[in-house]
Scaffold this motif. Structure first.
Motif, PDB file in Angstrom:
ATOM      1  N   VAL A 147      42.377  81.154   8.879  1.00 47.43           N
ATOM      2  CA  VAL A 147      42.811  80.934   7.502  1.00 47.43           C
ATOM      3  C   VAL A 147      44.034  80.024   7.504  1.00 47.43           C
ATOM      4  O   VAL A 147      44.167  79.117   6.676  1.00 47.43           O
ATOM      5  N   GLY A 148      44.920  80.251   8.467  1.00 42.32           N
ATOM      6  CA  GLY A 148      46.084  79.378   8.619  1.00 42.32           C
ATOM      7  C   GLY A 148      45.689  77.961   8.994  1.00 42.32           C
ATOM      8  O   GLY A 148      46.302  76.994   8.534  1.00 42.32           O
ATOM      9  N   GLN A 149      44.668  77.815   9.820  1.00 44.17           N
ATOM     10  CA  GLN A 149      44.185  76.480  10.177  1.00 44.17           C
ATOM     11  C   GLN A 149      43.670  75.746   8.945  1.00 44.17           C
ATOM     12  O   GLN A 149      43.921  74.548   8.762  1.00 44.17           O
ATOM     13  N   ARG A 150      42.953  76.459   8.093  1.00 42.76           N
ATOM     14  CA  ARG A 150      42.460  75.843   6.862  1.00 42.76           C
ATOM     15  C   ARG A 150      43.613  75.382   5.976  1.00 42.76           C
ATOM     16  O   ARG A 150      43.554  74.311   5.361  1.00 42.76           O
ATOM     17  N   ALA A 151      44.667  76.188   5.922  1.00 45.86           N
ATOM     18  CA  ALA A 151      45.830  75.811   5.109  1.00 45.86           C
ATOM     19  C   ALA A 151      46.506  74.554   5.655  1.00 45.86           C
ATOM     20  O   ALA A 151      47.193  73.844   4.913  1.00 45.86           O
ATOM     21  N   MET A 152      46.304  74.267   6.941  1.00 47.47           N
ATOM     22  CA  MET A 152      46.847  73.064   7.555  1.00 47.47           C
ATOM     23  C   MET A 152      45.948  71.845   7.322  1.00 47.47           C
ATOM     24  O   MET A 152      46.251  70.755   7.805  1.00 47.47           O
ATOM     25  N   GLY A 153      44.835  72.044   6.622  1.00 47.97           N
ATOM     26  CA  GLY A 153      43.911  70.956   6.372  1.00 47.97           C
ATOM     27  C   GLY A 153      42.875  70.779   7.463  1.00 47.97           C
ATOM     28  O   GLY A 153      42.168  69.755   7.489  1.00 47.97           O
ATOM     29  N   LEU A 154      42.754  71.765   8.365  1.00 48.84           N
ATOM     30  CA  LEU A 154      41.780  71.702   9.440  1.00 48.84           C
ATOM     31  C   LEU A 154      40.469  72.349   8.994  1.00 48.84           C
ATOM     32  O   LEU A 154      40.398  72.945   7.918  1.00 48.84           O
ATOM     33  N   SER A 155      39.448  72.256   9.827  1.00 45.80           N
ATOM     34  CA  SER A 155      38.125  72.768   9.467  1.00 45.80           C
ATOM     35  C   SER A 155      37.589  73.687  10.554  1.00 45.80           C
ATOM     36  O   SER A 155      36.652  73.335  11.288  1.00 45.80           O
ATOM     37  N   PRO A 156      38.176  74.867  10.701  1.00 46.76           N
ATOM     38  CA  PRO A 156      37.683  75.796  11.716  1.00 46.76           C
ATOM     39  C   PRO A 156      36.281  76.298  11.386  1.00 46.76           C
ATOM     40  O   PRO A 156      35.873  76.302  10.221  1.00 46.76           O
ATOM     41  N   THR A 157      35.546  76.694  12.406  1.00 43.63           N
ATOM     42  CA  THR A 157      34.231  77.293  12.207  1.00 43.63           C
ATOM     43  C   THR A 157      34.246  78.716  12.737  1.00 43.63           C
ATOM     44  O   THR A 157      34.976  79.041  13.678  1.00 43.63           O
ATOM     45  N   SER A 158      33.447  79.561  12.134  1.00 48.36           N
ATOM     46  CA  SER A 158      33.386  80.964  12.535  1.00 48.36           C
ATOM     47  C   SER A 158      32.830  81.095  13.943  1.00 48.36           C
ATOM     48  O   SER A 158      31.863  80.403  14.322  1.00 48.36           O
ATOM     49  N   CYS A 159      33.405  81.988  14.710  1.00 48.43           N
ATOM     50  CA  CYS A 159      32.898  82.241  16.060  1.00 48.43           C
ATOM     51  C   CYS A 159      31.530  82.913  16.035  1.00 48.43           C
ATOM     52  O   CYS A 159      30.847  82.980  17.065  1.00 48.43           O
ATOM     53  N   PHE A 160      31.116  83.425  14.879  1.00 53.65           N
ATOM     54  CA  PHE A 160      29.797  84.038  14.756  1.00 53.65           C
ATOM     55  C   PHE A 160      28.720  82.994  14.476  1.00 53.65           C
ATOM     56  O   PHE A 160      27.536  83.323  14.392  1.00 53.65           O
ATOM     57  N   ASN A 161      29.121  81.739  14.331  1.00 56.99           N
ATOM     58  CA  ASN A 161      28.171  80.654  14.123  1.00 56.99           C
ATOM     59  C   ASN A 161      27.901  79.974  15.459  1.00 56.99           C
ATOM     60  O   ASN A 161      28.818  79.447  16.094  1.00 56.99           O
ATOM     61  N   LEU A 162      26.639  79.952  15.877  1.00 54.78           N
ATOM     62  CA  LEU A 162      26.273  79.354  17.157  1.00 54.78           C
ATOM     63  C   LEU A 162      25.420  78.109  16.966  1.00 54.78           C
ATOM     64  O   LEU A 162      24.713  77.689  17.883  1.00 54.78           O
ATOM     65  N   VAL A 163      25.493  77.500  15.784  1.00 52.84           N
ATOM     66  CA  VAL A 163      24.653  76.354  15.459  1.00 52.84           C
ATOM     67  C   VAL A 163      25.519  75.152  15.109  1.00 52.84           C
ATOM     68  O   VAL A 163      26.515  75.284  14.387  1.00 52.84           O
ATOM     69  N   GLY A 164      25.128  73.973  15.599  1.00 52.79           N
ATOM     70  CA  GLY A 164      25.796  72.744  15.217  1.00 52.79           C
ATOM     71  C   GLY A 164      26.809  72.263  16.232  1.00 52.79           C
ATOM     72  O   GLY A 164      27.287  73.026  17.087  1.00 52.79           O
ATOM     73  N   ALA A 165      27.168  70.987  16.121  1.00 59.38           N
ATOM     74  CA  ALA A 165      28.087  70.373  17.075  1.00 59.38           C
ATOM     75  C   ALA A 165      29.481  70.965  16.994  1.00 59.38           C
ATOM     76  O   ALA A 165      30.224  70.963  17.981  1.00 59.38           O
ATOM     77  N   ALA A 166      29.871  71.461  15.823  1.00 57.91           N
ATOM     78  CA  ALA A 166      31.232  71.980  15.643  1.00 57.91           C
ATOM     79  C   ALA A 166      31.360  73.457  15.984  1.00 57.91           C
ATOM     80  O   ALA A 166      32.451  74.012  15.935  1.00 57.91           O
ATOM     81  N   GLN A 167      30.254  74.106  16.341  1.00 58.00           N
ATOM     82  CA  GLN A 167      30.331  75.550  16.604  1.00 58.00           C
ATOM     83  C   GLN A 167      31.180  75.835  17.844  1.00 58.00           C
ATOM     84  O   GLN A 167      31.201  75.068  18.798  1.00 58.00           O
ATOM     85  N   VAL A 168      31.900  76.956  17.794  1.00 58.31           N
ATOM     86  CA  VAL A 168      32.764  77.355  18.905  1.00 58.31           C
ATOM     87  C   VAL A 168      32.366  78.716  19.460  1.00 58.31           C
ATOM     88  O   VAL A 168      33.008  79.223  20.380  1.00 58.31           O
ATOM     89  N   GLY A 169      31.296  79.312  18.909  1.00 53.97           N
ATOM     90  CA  GLY A 169      30.920  80.655  19.330  1.00 53.97           C
ATOM     91  C   GLY A 169      30.517  80.745  20.786  1.00 53.97           C
ATOM     92  O   GLY A 169      30.919  81.669  21.503  1.00 53.97           O
ATOM     93  N   LYS A 170      29.717  79.785  21.258  1.00 50.57           N
ATOM     94  CA  LYS A 170      29.266  79.832  22.653  1.00 50.57           C
ATOM     95  C   LYS A 170      30.436  79.648  23.615  1.00 50.57           C
ATOM     96  O   LYS A 170      30.528  80.334  24.643  1.00 50.57           O
ATOM     97  N   SER A 171      31.326  78.713  23.267  1.00 57.32           N
ATOM     98  CA  SER A 171      32.513  78.522  24.107  1.00 57.32           C
ATOM     99  C   SER A 171      33.358  79.787  24.147  1.00 57.32           C
ATOM    100  O   SER A 171      33.890  80.167  25.196  1.00 57.32           O
ATOM    101  N   SER A 172      33.482  80.443  22.994  1.00 62.91           N
ATOM    102  CA  SER A 172      34.318  81.625  22.923  1.00 62.91           C
ATOM    103  C   SER A 172      33.732  82.775  23.749  1.00 62.91           C
ATOM    104  O   SER A 172      34.450  83.465  24.473  1.00 62.91           O
ATOM    105  N   LEU A 173      32.428  82.979  23.653  1.00 62.96           N
ATOM    106  CA  LEU A 173      31.795  84.056  24.417  1.00 62.96           C
ATOM    107  C   LEU A 173      31.947  83.830  25.924  1.00 62.96           C
ATOM    108  O   LEU A 173      32.293  84.756  26.666  1.00 62.96           O
ATOM    109  N   THR A 174      31.706  82.611  26.384  1.00 66.88           N
ATOM    110  CA  THR A 174      31.869  82.339  27.815  1.00 66.88           C
ATOM    111  C   THR A 174      33.333  82.441  28.227  1.00 66.88           C
ATOM    112  O   THR A 174      33.657  82.943  29.314  1.00 66.88           O
TER     113      THR A 174
END
Length: 295
Positions: A147-174
């Motif tokens: 939420v803080g990242q969004r307030a900075m004008g960034l575009s974080p993605t949910s770690c529960f999302n495993l689809v798309g080039a911007a997803q971070v879920g797979k990286s986070s699990l590993t």
């Protein structure tokens, strides 16, 4: 208090891809001063996650601040659980790491496919052609620091999302599996307090470094020497030694290591507004997010 004892700084661009050799992993290191960070060569043709684990294990006794580009926790505060509705789910990040590691123990090189083999857990994730019925839709659940990242004008993605080039879920699990393997050797902030000596891991978001270097939204990737040097100079670093390949992974690691060095003593990054002991145990925090909105 902001620690001032670190003499070396490293940034690791991570990968959650399958396999045991990852072109998407890059490691850059710099020392105090203004010399540009340099890439650390992998022991083989490309880094594996196990090789990064070994490198970090070997650096445990050095005064090294390590930025790891992944999310070490899932959203917890919004629902009071990582996996709402599951009464026996993990109650803090260390239990989450242990669970992920146990479920994925047969996956090579700290892979995490096995996590999604659990039908109860799979319901919470969005996958290609398989969106769990407990995934809320839209951007998905966010951690407080996101939420803080969004307030900075960034575009974080949910770690529960495993689809798309911007997803971070797979990286986070590993990454959770690697953090679990290192937890008795290298602490990770804010799950652990800042130690008086030795190495420390923090979560980084490479786009924060790019913004600090003056790169505009949508233009945060550097694919040539001039672009990288322009960004480095903006962070107080000298130009870099030319590298064989200017891809996003190498340049992100180099620039973010310089950013980490330039900002390691900022008190507001170590004591951000909104970081509570409960969040520190469950969700963690991105170094470089100084505050979250209070309303």
């Amino acid at each position: 208090m902001a620690p001032d004892r670190f003499t070396r700084f490293a940034a690791i661009d991570w990968s959650g891809a399958r396999g045991a050799s990852h072109k998407g992993i890059a490691l850059a290191v710099c020392e105090t001063g203004d010399a540009a960070p340099v890439l650390v060569a992998p022991p083989g043709r490309a880094w594996s996650r196990a090789a990064i684990r070994d490198w970090l294990h070997g650096e445990a006794d050095s005064d090294l601040l390590v930025g790891l580009d992944l999310s070490p926790g899932f959203a917890f505060l919004d629902e009071g659980a990582y996996f709402p509705g599951w009464t026996d789910g993990p109650a803090d990040a260390r239990a989450l790491w242990a669970m992920v590691d146990a479920l994925a123990r047969d996956d090579a090189d700290f892979g995490a496919d096995g996590v999604l083999g659990d039908p109860e857990i799979r319901r919470h994730f969005r996958q290609q052609r398989d969106c769990g019925d407990l995934f809320p839709g839209g951007a998905g659940r966010m951690r407080v620091c996101e939420v803080g990242q969004r307030a900075m004008g960034l575009s974080p993605t949910s770690c529960f999302n495993l689809v798309g080039a911007a997803q971070v879920g797979k990286s986070s699990l590993t990454g959770m599996r690697v953090l679990h393997a290192l937890q008795d050797r290298v602490p990770t902030w804010p799950f652990d307090p800042v130690p008086n000596r030795g190495a420390l891991i923090v979560e980084i978001y490479t786009t924060i470094a790019a913004r600090a270097a003056g790169m505009r939204k949508g233009l945060s990737k550097m694919r040539d020497a001039d672009a990288l040097d322009t960004a480095l100079v903006a962070l107080g670093s000298r130009p870099h030694v030319p590298i064989p390949r200017y891809d996003d992974h190498a340049t992100d690691a180099i620039l973010t290591a310089a950013w980490l060095r330039a900002n390691a003593a900022r008190k507001d990054y170590w004591t951000p507004t909104g970081l509570t002991p409960h969040i520190a145990r469950t969700e963690g925090w991105t170094f470089g997010v100084a505050a979250v909105p209070t309303d």
